[in-house]
Design a protein around this motif. Structure first.
Motif, PDB file in Angstrom:
ATOM      1  N   LYS A   1       0.814  -1.221   0.000  1.00 40.66           N
ATOM      2  CA  LYS A   1       0.000   0.000   0.000  1.00 40.66           C
ATOM      3  C   LYS A   1       0.845   1.267   0.000  1.00 40.66           C
ATOM      4  N   PHE A   2       2.081   1.181  -0.436  1.00 38.38           N
ATOM      5  CA  PHE A   2       2.924   2.352  -0.619  1.00 38.38           C
ATOM      6  C   PHE A   2       2.774   2.770  -2.071  1.00 38.38           C
ATOM      7  N   GLN A   3       2.413   4.020  -2.295  1.00 42.11           N
ATOM      8  CA  GLN A   3       2.247   4.518  -3.654  1.00 42.11           C
ATOM      9  C   GLN A   3       3.375   5.503  -3.967  1.00 42.11           C
ATOM     10  N   TYR A   4       4.092   5.217  -5.037  1.00 41.91           N
ATOM     11  CA  TYR A   4       5.199   6.080  -5.467  1.00 41.91           C
ATOM     12  C   TYR A   4       4.744   6.915  -6.654  1.00 41.91           C
ATOM     13  N   LYS A   5       5.118   8.187  -6.645  1.00 40.75           N
ATOM     14  CA  LYS A   5       4.829   9.061  -7.787  1.00 40.75           C
ATOM     15  C   LYS A   5       5.919  10.120  -7.878  1.00 40.75           C
ATOM     16  N   ALA A   6       6.361  10.383  -9.091  1.00 40.02           N
ATOM     17  CA  ALA A   6       7.363  11.424  -9.340  1.00 40.02           C
ATOM     18  C   ALA A   6       6.696  12.605 -10.026  1.00 40.02           C
ATOM     19  N   TYR A   7       7.060  13.798  -9.603  1.00 34.50           N
ATOM     20  CA  TYR A   7       6.568  15.032 -10.205  1.00 34.50           C
ATOM     21  C   TYR A   7       7.754  15.742 -10.859  1.00 34.50           C
ATOM     22  N   PRO A   8       7.759  15.840 -12.189  1.00 37.88           N
ATOM     23  CA  PRO A   8       8.883  16.507 -12.868  1.00 37.88           C
ATOM     24  C   PRO A   8       9.028  17.961 -12.431  1.00 37.88           C
ATOM     25  N   CYS A   9      10.264  18.412 -12.363  1.00 39.12           N
ATOM     26  CA  CYS A   9      10.595  19.794 -12.014  1.00 39.12           C
ATOM     27  C   CYS A   9      11.387  20.403 -13.163  1.00 39.12           C
ATOM     28  N   PRO A  10      11.321  21.714 -13.316  1.00 40.69           N
ATOM     29  CA  PRO A  10      12.110  22.338 -14.374  1.00 40.69           C
ATOM     30  C   PRO A  10      13.608  22.227 -14.084  1.00 40.69           C
ATOM     31  N   GLY A  11      14.391  22.072 -15.116  1.00 39.08           N
ATOM     32  CA  GLY A  11      15.844  22.042 -14.968  1.00 39.08           C
ATOM     33  C   GLY A  11      16.409  20.641 -14.989  1.00 39.08           C
ATOM     34  N   ASN A  12      17.717  20.590 -14.892  1.00 39.36           N
ATOM     35  CA  ASN A  12      18.447  19.325 -14.919  1.00 39.36           C
ATOM     36  C   ASN A  12      19.508  19.313 -13.824  1.00 39.36           C
ATOM     37  N   THR A  13      19.968  18.111 -13.503  1.00 40.21           N
ATOM     38  CA  THR A  13      21.065  17.946 -12.555  1.00 40.21           C
ATOM     39  C   THR A  13      22.363  18.383 -13.232  1.00 40.21           C
ATOM     40  N   PRO A  14      23.437  18.549 -12.464  1.00 33.05           N
ATOM     41  CA  PRO A  14      24.715  18.900 -13.094  1.00 33.05           C
ATOM     42  C   PRO A  14      25.174  17.903 -14.160  1.00 33.05           C
ATOM     43  N   ASP A  15      24.733  16.628 -14.018  1.00 37.15           N
ATOM     44  CA  ASP A  15      25.106  15.641 -15.031  1.00 37.15           C
ATOM     45  C   ASP A  15      24.052  15.481 -16.123  1.00 37.15           C
TER      46      ASP A  15
END
Length: 101
Positions: free
Chosen positions: A37-51
């Motif tokens: 019953k653990f629900q995972y969700k990702a929310y995109p953010c503007p920009g990129n990591t240094p790599d």
């Protein structure tokens, strides 16, 4: 004479080397817990990591969707605390998953 508290050395190897490693660590545990019953969700953010990888806010919801009370824990909103914060969140999520919290 002042009293000093004892301390344990910090195990620095538990901290991720970078944003991508911290995110992968968190995602791995979150996805392993999906059956509980653990629900995972990702929310995109503007920009990129240094790599050059995309940024995102990763979330985990544990429990009932209609809960009256919730606990919200977040880190990395200012960037620099992300490494420590993600390690604390991972540890907290592990304790919850193991029924220790």
């Amino acid at each position: 004479m002042p009293t000093y508290l004892s301390y344990s050395p910090i195990k620095t190897e538990i901290f991720p080397d970078n944003y991508s490693a911290a995110r992968e660590h968190f995602q791995h545990l979150a996805k392993q817990l999906a059956h509980r019953k653990f629900q995972y969700k990702a929310y995109p953010c503007p920009g990129n990591t240094p790599d050059g990888k995309p940024l995102a806010t990763d979330t985990v919801w544990a429990g009932n969707d209609d809960a009256d009370k919730v606990l919200v824990v977040l880190s990395g909103t200012h960037g620099v605390e992300g490494f420590v914060g993600s390690t604390i969140e991972y540890d907290l999520l592990t304790l919850v998953a193991n029924g220790e919290l």
